[in-house]
Design a protein around this motif. Structure first.
Motif, PDB file in Angstrom:
ATOM      1  N   VAL A  27      -2.650  -0.480   7.593  1.00 24.63           N
ATOM      2  CA  VAL A  27      -2.916   0.907   7.986  1.00 24.63           C
ATOM      3  C   VAL A  27      -1.807   1.510   8.845  1.00 24.63           C
ATOM      4  N   GLN A  28      -0.741   0.774   9.090  1.00 27.91           N
ATOM      5  CA  GLN A  28       0.369   1.289   9.891  1.00 27.91           C
ATOM      6  C   GLN A  28       1.122   2.364   9.108  1.00 27.91           C
ATOM      7  N   PRO A  29       1.514   3.460   9.771  1.00 33.11           N
ATOM      8  CA  PRO A  29       2.241   4.531   9.086  1.00 33.11           C
ATOM      9  C   PRO A  29       3.536   4.050   8.431  1.00 33.11           C
ATOM     10  N   ASP A  30       4.183   3.048   9.017  1.00 28.42           N
ATOM     11  CA  ASP A  30       5.422   2.521   8.429  1.00 28.42           C
ATOM     12  C   ASP A  30       5.194   1.956   7.030  1.00 28.42           C
ATOM     13  N   PHE A  31       4.002   1.450   6.774  1.00 32.91           N
ATOM     14  CA  PHE A  31       3.697   0.858   5.471  1.00 32.91           C
ATOM     15  C   PHE A  31       3.011   1.868   4.547  1.00 32.91           C
ATOM     16  N   VAL A  32       2.196   2.737   5.110  1.00 29.26           N
ATOM     17  CA  VAL A  32       1.429   3.685   4.308  1.00 29.26           C
ATOM     18  C   VAL A  32       2.325   4.760   3.704  1.00 29.26           C
ATOM     19  N   ASN A  33       3.286   5.247   4.456  1.00 30.89           N
ATOM     20  CA  ASN A  33       4.089   6.397   4.037  1.00 30.89           C
ATOM     21  C   ASN A  33       5.379   6.038   3.310  1.00 30.89           C
ATOM     22  N   VAL A  34       5.507   4.818   2.842  1.00 29.50           N
ATOM     23  CA  VAL A  34       6.726   4.385   2.170  1.00 29.50           C
ATOM     24  C   VAL A  34       6.519   4.435   0.658  1.00 29.50           C
ATOM     25  N   GLU A  35       7.484   5.018  -0.044  1.00 30.99           N
ATOM     26  CA  GLU A  35       7.420   5.037  -1.507  1.00 30.99           C
ATOM     27  C   GLU A  35       7.614   3.627  -2.057  1.00 30.99           C
ATOM     28  N   SER A  36       6.953   3.357  -3.156  1.00 29.71           N
ATOM     29  CA  SER A  36       7.155   2.075  -3.826  1.00 29.71           C
ATOM     30  C   SER A  36       8.513   2.084  -4.528  1.00 29.71           C
ATOM     31  N   HIS A  37       8.965   0.919  -4.939  1.00 24.03           N
ATOM     32  CA  HIS A  37      10.240   0.805  -5.636  1.00 24.03           C
ATOM     33  C   HIS A  37      10.195   1.595  -6.950  1.00 24.03           C
ATOM     34  N   LEU A  38       9.065   1.545  -7.633  1.00 18.91           N
ATOM     35  CA  LEU A  38       8.893   2.292  -8.875  1.00 18.91           C
ATOM     36  C   LEU A  38       9.038   3.790  -8.635  1.00 18.91           C
ATOM     37  N   GLU A  39       8.394   4.306  -7.591  1.00 17.24           N
ATOM     38  CA  GLU A  39       8.493   5.731  -7.280  1.00 17.24           C
ATOM     39  C   GLU A  39       9.922   6.141  -6.949  1.00 17.24           C
ATOM     40  N   THR A  40      10.621   5.310  -6.188  1.00 17.12           N
ATOM     41  CA  THR A  40      12.003   5.601  -5.818  1.00 17.12           C
ATOM     42  C   THR A  40      12.896   5.668  -7.053  1.00 17.12           C
ATOM     43  N   LEU A  41      12.757   4.695  -7.950  1.00 15.67           N
ATOM     44  CA  LEU A  41      13.559   4.694  -9.174  1.00 15.67           C
ATOM     45  C   LEU A  41      13.258   5.897 -10.064  1.00 15.67           C
TER      46      LEU A  41
END
Length: 95
Positions: A49-63
């Motif tokens: 539930v930490q914002p650092d983990f919740v708000n990060v795009e997945s590798h698939l989304e980034t690509l």
């Protein structure tokens, strides 16, 4: 189960001093529903539930975004929300 030193240290650095007393994960990754005032039952839930983990795009989304594609994640087991399923159903209805 006792907390892994690395996970506990990360949580301490995030400001959760009492995280070293938490277990690493709930049995079978099935955390109970948190009650009022309860932040987390285990280190896994607290990290999740930490914002650092919740708000990060997945590798698939980034690509995909780098190649100008939109990514839409749909809920599992809800085919009525999936546009492709609706098109397929309409096509079967026509033919």
């Amino acid at each position: 189960m006792v907390a892994i030193h690395g996970v506990a240290q990360i949580l301490v650095e995030c400001g959760y001093a009492d995280s070293s007393k938490l277990c690493v994960e709930c049995k079978d990754f099935k955390c109970p529903t948190p009650t009022d005032g309860e932040r987390a039952c285990c280190c896994h839930r607290l990290m999740y539930v930490q914002p650092d983990f919740v708000n990060v795009e997945s590798h698939l989304e980034t690509l995909c975004h780098a190649r100008s594609f939109d990514v839409i994640f749909l809920p599992k087991f809800h085919c009525e929300l999936n546009f492709i399923e609706q098109c397929w159903g309409f096509a079967k209805w026509l033919y």
